[in-house]
Enzyme design. Structure first.
Site, PDB file in Angstrom:
ATOM      1  N   ASP A 126       5.425  -3.428  -2.627  1.00  0.00           N
ATOM      2  CA  ASP A 126       5.278  -4.344  -1.995  1.00  0.00           C
ATOM      3  C   ASP A 126       5.871  -4.867  -0.704  1.00  0.00           C
ATOM      4  O   ASP A 126       7.411  -4.599  -1.116  1.00  0.00           O
ATOM      5  CB  ASP A 126       5.208  -5.841  -2.816  1.00  0.00           C
ATOM      6  CG  ASP A 126       3.886  -5.714  -3.824  1.00  0.00           C
ATOM      7  OD1 ASP A 126       2.997  -4.391  -3.414  1.00  0.00           O
ATOM      8  OD2 ASP A 126       3.867  -6.122  -4.391  1.00  0.00           O
ATOM      9  N   THR A 127       5.501  -5.075  -0.031  1.00  0.00           N
ATOM     10  CA  THR A 127       6.574  -5.322   1.490  1.00  0.00           C
ATOM     11  C   THR A 127       7.747  -6.424   0.536  1.00  0.00           C
ATOM     12  O   THR A 127       9.150  -6.200   1.183  1.00  0.00           O
ATOM     13  CB  THR A 127       5.730  -6.118   2.020  1.00  0.00           C
ATOM     14  OG1 THR A 127       4.979  -4.981   2.682  1.00  0.00           O
ATOM     15  CG2 THR A 127       6.886  -6.090   3.662  1.00  0.00           C
TER      16      THR A 127
END
Length: 301
Positions: A126-127
């Protein structure tokens, strides 16, 4: 079969993330109409592939200015430590704000490894999540590594700061499904997912727990959803209800252990970023820092 499962299984170099982006951009049409990513493909459906061929011809743009932290290089793979807030892949071939763009700036040959715009990366974070992530050196290495992920033969370990006082280890086995937007939900009929959570340090005020987390599958938001469902969300998680005293998600992919056929077992450790260590020391003191240090060796876990 869902279209975001059907197409990656049949078209070289496609991931479900890429399919989702093409659907959201309304470039992927079925029978001339936009569809949802959950659309069940049926006999007789017409799916033009102009968008796919355009992707295959697209060239990932390098970002030579962005910071790139290399953990280790082996003959078959390279391990990186991704910063929090940095997307794994670019959104389009014009975008350079992604780890993959930084990778191909230093390793140009990886632009031809894996799917479009992947830069050889064989999985995602995930970012908001920091930590260890792997890229393959050649197309053959990419296929071998992807097979390990599909067969769940990669040991994936994280450290997380959780809200609340977790008094015992958890073995969470609950299915997952997409809810809306970026949010996932618990669904008994969804994709299988298993998460192991072990407390390794507790805050003196009992408001937080430092935990080692291991996941088997690696579903989107798996740790975030499972811990939130257990009433111990990851601190800083604005989607699933973590505390708001931090400006980011306190989740870090700390280690990967895997063995590619014909190669020795590999263990890659990613040091947590400075802000994660700051909150660890602030809330857990020396006990928290010592607990993280002990995760450096696979024999000590």
């Amino acid at each position: 079969t869902r279209i975001d499962v059907f197409l990656p299984a049949r078209l070289e170099g496609l991931s479900r993330a890429i399919i989702r982006r093409e659907i959201e951009a309304k470039r992927l049409l079925v029978n001339g109409r936009p569809v949802r990513k959950s659309y069940p493909v049926q006999a007789g459906d017409r799916i033009p592939l102009a968008w796919y061929h355009a992707l295959r011809q697209a060239t990932i743009l390098p970002d030579p200015e962005g910071e790139l932290v290399v953990i280790e290089e082996t003959p078959r793979m390279i391990a990186f430590n991704k910063q929090p807030g940095l997307p794994t892949l670019p959104k389009t071939h014009r975008d350079t704000n992604a780890l993959a763009c930084r990778i191909v700036a230093r390793y140009p040959a990886l632009a031809a490894v894996g799917g479009p715009l992947e830069g050889g990366l064989v999985h995602r974070l995930d970012t908001a999540t920091s930590g260890v992530i792997l890229a393959a050196r050649t197309p053959d290495d990419y296929e071998d590594l992807r097979l390990l992920w599909r067969l769940h033969r990669v040991k994936k370990e994280y450290v997380a700061i959780l809200d609340g006082n977790l008094v015992r280890s958890l073995n969470i086995r609950k299915g997952m499904a997409h809810q809306s937007g970026k949010r996932m939900k618990i669904d008994a009929n969804g994709l299988a997912a298993q998460t192991f959570v072990t407390p390794i340090a507790r805050a003196k005020n009992e408001r937080r727990t430092l935990a080692r987390v291991e996941i088997r599958e690696g579903r989107r938001h798996q740790i975030r959803l499972h811990t939130a469902d257990a009433e111990h969300p990851v601190s800083g998680d604005t989607i699933y209800g973590g505390g708001e005293e931090t400006d980011r998600l306190l989740l870090h992919a700390i280690a990967l252990t895997l063995t590619v056929p014909g190669d020795e077992e590999r263990f890659f450790f990613a040091d947590p970023p400075a802000d994660f260590l700051h909150f660890t020391e602030k809330w857990f003191g020396g006990d928290g820092l010592d607990a993280i240090t002990k995760l450096r060796s696979p024999s000590e876990k």
